[in-house]
Design a protein around this motif. Structure first.
Motif, PDB file in Angstrom:
ATOM      1  N   GLY A  35      72.500  56.403  27.388  1.00 23.27           N
ATOM      2  CA  GLY A  35      73.462  55.757  28.265  1.00 23.27           C
ATOM      3  C   GLY A  35      74.879  55.908  27.760  1.00 23.27           C
ATOM      4  N   TRP A  36      75.821  55.776  28.676  1.00 30.20           N
ATOM      5  CA  TRP A  36      77.251  55.689  28.357  1.00 30.20           C
ATOM      6  C   TRP A  36      77.740  54.305  28.772  1.00 30.20           C
ATOM      7  CZ3 TRP A  36      80.194  58.937  25.569  1.00 30.20           C
ATOM      8  CH2 TRP A  36      79.761  60.254  25.403  1.00 30.20           C
ATOM      9  N   PHE A  37      78.454  53.657  27.874  1.00 31.90           N
ATOM     10  CA  PHE A  37      79.059  52.357  28.122  1.00 31.90           C
ATOM     11  C   PHE A  37      80.552  52.471  27.870  1.00 31.90           C
ATOM     12  CE2 PHE A  37      75.409  49.374  28.356  1.00 31.90           C
ATOM     13  CZ  PHE A  37      74.386  50.251  28.040  1.00 31.90           C
ATOM     14  N   ARG A  38      81.291  51.477  28.327  1.00 35.75           N
ATOM     15  CA  ARG A  38      82.714  51.417  28.019  1.00 35.75           C
ATOM     16  C   ARG A  38      83.148  49.983  27.816  1.00 35.75           C
ATOM     17  NH1 ARG A  38      85.283  53.356  33.838  1.00 35.75           N
ATOM     18  NH2 ARG A  38      84.812  51.442  35.022  1.00 35.75           N
ATOM     19  N   ALA A  49      76.941  54.811  32.934  1.00 38.63           N
ATOM     20  CA  ALA A  49      75.926  55.715  33.468  1.00 38.63           C
ATOM     21  C   ALA A  49      74.767  55.777  32.489  1.00 38.63           C
ATOM     22  CB  ALA A  49      76.497  57.115  33.689  1.00 38.63           C
ATOM     23  N   ALA A  50      73.589  56.138  33.007  1.00 32.24           N
ATOM     24  CA  ALA A  50      72.407  56.264  32.165  1.00 32.24           C
ATOM     25  C   ALA A  50      71.546  57.406  32.680  1.00 32.24           C
ATOM     26  CB  ALA A  50      71.615  54.960  32.145  1.00 32.24           C
ATOM     27  N   ILE A  51      70.739  57.951  31.775  1.00 32.74           N
ATOM     28  CA  ILE A  51      69.892  59.084  32.137  1.00 32.74           C
ATOM     29  C   ILE A  51      68.544  58.941  31.461  1.00 32.74           C
ATOM     30  CG2 ILE A  51      70.770  60.545  30.252  1.00 32.74           C
ATOM     31  CD1 ILE A  51      70.675  62.907  32.303  1.00 32.74           C
ATOM     32  N   SER A  52      67.501  59.302  32.174  1.00 32.37           N
ATOM     33  CA  SER A  52      66.154  59.204  31.617  1.00 32.37           C
ATOM     34  C   SER A  52      65.936  60.269  30.558  1.00 32.37           C
ATOM     35  CB  SER A  52      65.124  59.367  32.726  1.00 32.37           C
ATOM     36  OG  SER A  52      65.226  60.669  33.300  1.00 32.37           O
ATOM     37  N   TRP A  53      64.828  60.151  29.831  1.00 33.03           N
ATOM     38  CA  TRP A  53      64.544  61.097  28.758  1.00 33.03           C
ATOM     39  C   TRP A  53      64.438  62.529  29.294  1.00 33.03           C
ATOM     40  CZ3 TRP A  53      60.162  64.195  28.619  1.00 33.03           C
ATOM     41  CH2 TRP A  53      59.181  63.887  29.566  1.00 33.03           C
ATOM     42  N   SER A  54      63.930  62.673  30.520  1.00 30.85           N
ATOM     43  CA  SER A  54      63.748  63.999  31.094  1.00 30.85           C
ATOM     44  C   SER A  54      65.006  64.544  31.737  1.00 30.85           C
ATOM     45  CB  SER A  54      62.645  63.948  32.146  1.00 30.85           C
ATOM     46  OG  SER A  54      63.054  63.116  33.222  1.00 30.85           O
ATOM     47  N   GLY A  55      65.914  63.650  32.065  1.00 29.59           N
ATOM     48  CA  GLY A  55      67.122  64.065  32.786  1.00 29.59           C
ATOM     49  C   GLY A  55      66.966  64.020  34.294  1.00 29.59           C
ATOM     50  N   PHE A  56      65.776  63.717  34.762  1.00 30.00           N
ATOM     51  CA  PHE A  56      65.531  63.739  36.200  1.00 30.00           C
ATOM     52  C   PHE A  56      66.053  62.500  36.912  1.00 30.00           C
ATOM     53  CE2 PHE A  56      63.806  67.644  35.918  1.00 30.00           C
ATOM     54  CZ  PHE A  56      62.503  67.783  35.498  1.00 30.00           C
ATOM     55  N   SER A  57      66.192  61.401  36.185  1.00 30.17           N
ATOM     56  CA  SER A  57      66.668  60.167  36.799  1.00 30.17           C
ATOM     57  C   SER A  57      67.986  59.755  36.176  1.00 30.17           C
ATOM     58  CB  SER A  57      65.647  59.042  36.603  1.00 30.17           C
ATOM     59  OG  SER A  57      64.435  59.363  37.247  1.00 30.17           O
ATOM     60  N   VAL A 107      67.512  53.401  31.584  1.00 27.31           N
ATOM     61  CA  VAL A 107      67.665  52.098  30.941  1.00 27.31           C
ATOM     62  C   VAL A 107      69.098  51.623  31.165  1.00 27.31           C
ATOM     63  CG1 VAL A 107      67.619  50.879  28.745  1.00 27.31           C
ATOM     64  CG2 VAL A 107      65.925  52.645  29.215  1.00 27.31           C
ATOM     65  N   THR A 108      69.242  50.451  31.743  1.00 26.73           N
ATOM     66  CA  THR A 108      70.579  49.969  32.080  1.00 26.73           C
ATOM     67  C   THR A 108      71.018  48.754  31.276  1.00 26.73           C
ATOM     68  OG1 THR A 108      69.712  48.617  33.877  1.00 26.73           O
ATOM     69  CG2 THR A 108      70.401  50.854  34.429  1.00 26.73           C
ATOM     70  N   GLY A 109      70.093  48.088  30.605  1.00 25.63           N
ATOM     71  CA  GLY A 109      70.444  46.888  29.854  1.00 25.63           C
ATOM     72  C   GLY A 109      71.038  47.209  28.508  1.00 25.63           C
ATOM     73  N   ARG A 110      72.186  46.620  28.213  1.00 29.36           N
ATOM     74  CA  ARG A 110      72.858  46.907  26.944  1.00 29.36           C
ATOM     75  C   ARG A 110      71.969  46.575  25.750  1.00 29.36           C
ATOM     76  NH1 ARG A 110      78.303  43.657  26.049  1.00 29.36           N
ATOM     77  NH2 ARG A 110      76.809  42.006  25.677  1.00 29.36           N
ATOM     78  N   ASN A 111      71.216  45.492  25.852  1.00 28.55           N
ATOM     79  CA  ASN A 111      70.397  45.045  24.726  1.00 28.55           C
ATOM     80  C   ASN A 111      69.168  45.926  24.492  1.00 28.55           C
ATOM     81  OD1 ASN A 111      72.148  42.926  24.262  1.00 28.55           O
ATOM     82  ND2 ASN A 111      70.984  41.498  25.521  1.00 28.55           N
ATOM     83  N   GLN A 112      68.896  46.828  25.417  1.00 31.46           N
ATOM     84  CA  GLN A 112      67.760  47.725  25.251  1.00 31.46           C
ATOM     85  C   GLN A 112      68.098  48.935  24.396  1.00 31.46           C
ATOM     86  OE1 GLN A 112      67.105  47.684  29.716  1.00 31.46           O
ATOM     87  NE2 GLN A 112      64.973  47.699  29.056  1.00 31.46           N
ATOM     88  N   TYR A 113      69.365  49.131  24.129  1.00 32.18           N
ATOM     89  CA  TYR A 113      69.774  50.279  23.327  1.00 32.18           C
ATOM     90  C   TYR A 113      69.908  49.862  21.865  1.00 32.18           C
ATOM     91  CZ  TYR A 113      70.694  52.938  27.559  1.00 32.18           C
ATOM     92  OH  TYR A 113      70.555  53.612  28.739  1.00 32.18           O
ATOM     93  N   ASP A 114      69.282  50.616  20.984  1.00 28.58           N
ATOM     94  CA  ASP A 114      69.292  50.277  19.563  1.00 28.58           C
ATOM     95  C   ASP A 114      70.340  51.034  18.773  1.00 28.58           C
ATOM     96  OD1 ASP A 114      65.665  49.808  19.184  1.00 28.58           O
ATOM     97  OD2 ASP A 114      67.257  48.509  19.957  1.00 28.58           O
ATOM     98  N   TYR A 115      70.726  52.193  19.262  1.00 31.36           N
ATOM     99  CA  TYR A 115      71.647  53.040  18.496  1.00 31.36           C
ATOM    100  C   TYR A 115      72.910  53.297  19.310  1.00 31.36           C
ATOM    101  CZ  TYR A 115      67.504  53.758  15.659  1.00 31.36           C
ATOM    102  OH  TYR A 115      66.403  53.564  14.868  1.00 31.36           O
ATOM    103  N   TRP A 116      74.049  53.226  18.616  1.00 32.79           N
ATOM    104  CA  TRP A 116      75.357  53.367  19.252  1.00 32.79           C
ATOM    105  C   TRP A 116      76.224  54.316  18.451  1.00 32.79           C
ATOM    106  CZ3 TRP A 116      76.571  50.763  23.784  1.00 32.79           C
ATOM    107  CH2 TRP A 116      75.625  49.804  24.203  1.00 32.79           C
ATOM    108  N   GLY A 117      77.068  55.046  19.175  1.00 34.61           N
ATOM    109  CA  GLY A 117      78.080  55.845  18.511  1.00 34.61           C
ATOM    110  C   GLY A 117      79.285  54.990  18.163  1.00 34.61           C
ATOM    111  N   GLN A 118      80.277  55.632  17.552  1.00 32.53           N
ATOM    112  CA  GLN A 118      81.472  54.911  17.102  1.00 32.53           C
ATOM    113  C   GLN A 118      82.492  54.737  18.224  1.00 32.53           C
ATOM    114  OE1 GLN A 118      81.053  58.119  16.753  1.00 32.53           O
ATOM    115  NE2 GLN A 118      83.036  58.982  17.347  1.00 32.53           N
ATOM    116  N   GLY A 119      82.295  55.458  19.312  1.00 27.03           N
ATOM    117  CA  GLY A 119      83.196  55.330  20.453  1.00 27.03           C
ATOM    118  C   GLY A 119      84.299  56.367  20.462  1.00 27.03           C
ATOM    119  N   THR A 120      84.768  56.681  21.645  1.00 31.17           N
ATOM    120  CA  THR A 120      85.907  57.588  21.819  1.00 31.17           C
ATOM    121  C   THR A 120      86.848  56.989  22.859  1.00 31.17           C
ATOM    122  OG1 THR A 120      86.568  59.887  22.250  1.00 31.17           O
ATOM    123  CG2 THR A 120      84.739  59.028  23.574  1.00 31.17           C
TER     124      THR A 120
END
Length: 126
Positions: A35-38, A49-57, A107-120
């Motif tokens: 996912g991408w957050f801001r 935006a978010a994308i499934s593991w396959s990229g199809f969704s 996956v759209t819920g912020r709390n469902q994501y375990d790993y995050w980048g440092q941001g740009t």
């Protein structure tokens, strides 16, 4: 462990475009929903935006539908966010995130994501 590194942010005029990239470490990237957050100053972090593991969704926040496109290249362990027709209200720090629960759909819920980048930082001038 998954490490995420975003790039591609910058300063752009309203109406312009930017392409963000998120490079991920780990051999199982292709099985992760991404996912991408801001987060703008003084505001909550929100999903863009978010994308499934396959990229199809895919999923897009209403505020970016028709302007942003999320995609992924599992061979290169990279997820992208193409941002067109940028507006001043798109100004924020953009983060990519990974959900390591394998083979999930979008996956759209912020709390469902375990790993995050440092941001740009993305800054859109009027």
């Amino acid at each position: 462990q998954v490490q995420l590194v975003e790039s591609g942010g910058g300063l752009v005029q309203a109406g312009g475009s930017l392409r963000l990239s998120c490079a991920a470490s780990g051999r199982t990237f292709s099985s992760y929903a991404m996912g991408w957050f801001r987060q703008a100053p003084g505001k909550e972090r929100e999903i863009v935006a978010a994308i499934s593991w396959s990229g199809f969704s895919t999923y897009y926040a209403d505020s970016v539908k028709g302007r942003f496109t999320i995609s992924r290249d599992n061979a290169e362990n990279t997820v992208f966010l193409q941002m067109n027709s940028l507006k001043p209200e798109d100004t924020a720090i953009y983060y990519c995130a990974a959900d390591p629960t394998r083979y999930r759909a979008v996956v759209t819920g912020r709390n469902q994501y375990d790993y995050w980048g440092q941001g740009t930082q993305v800054t859109v001038s009027s």
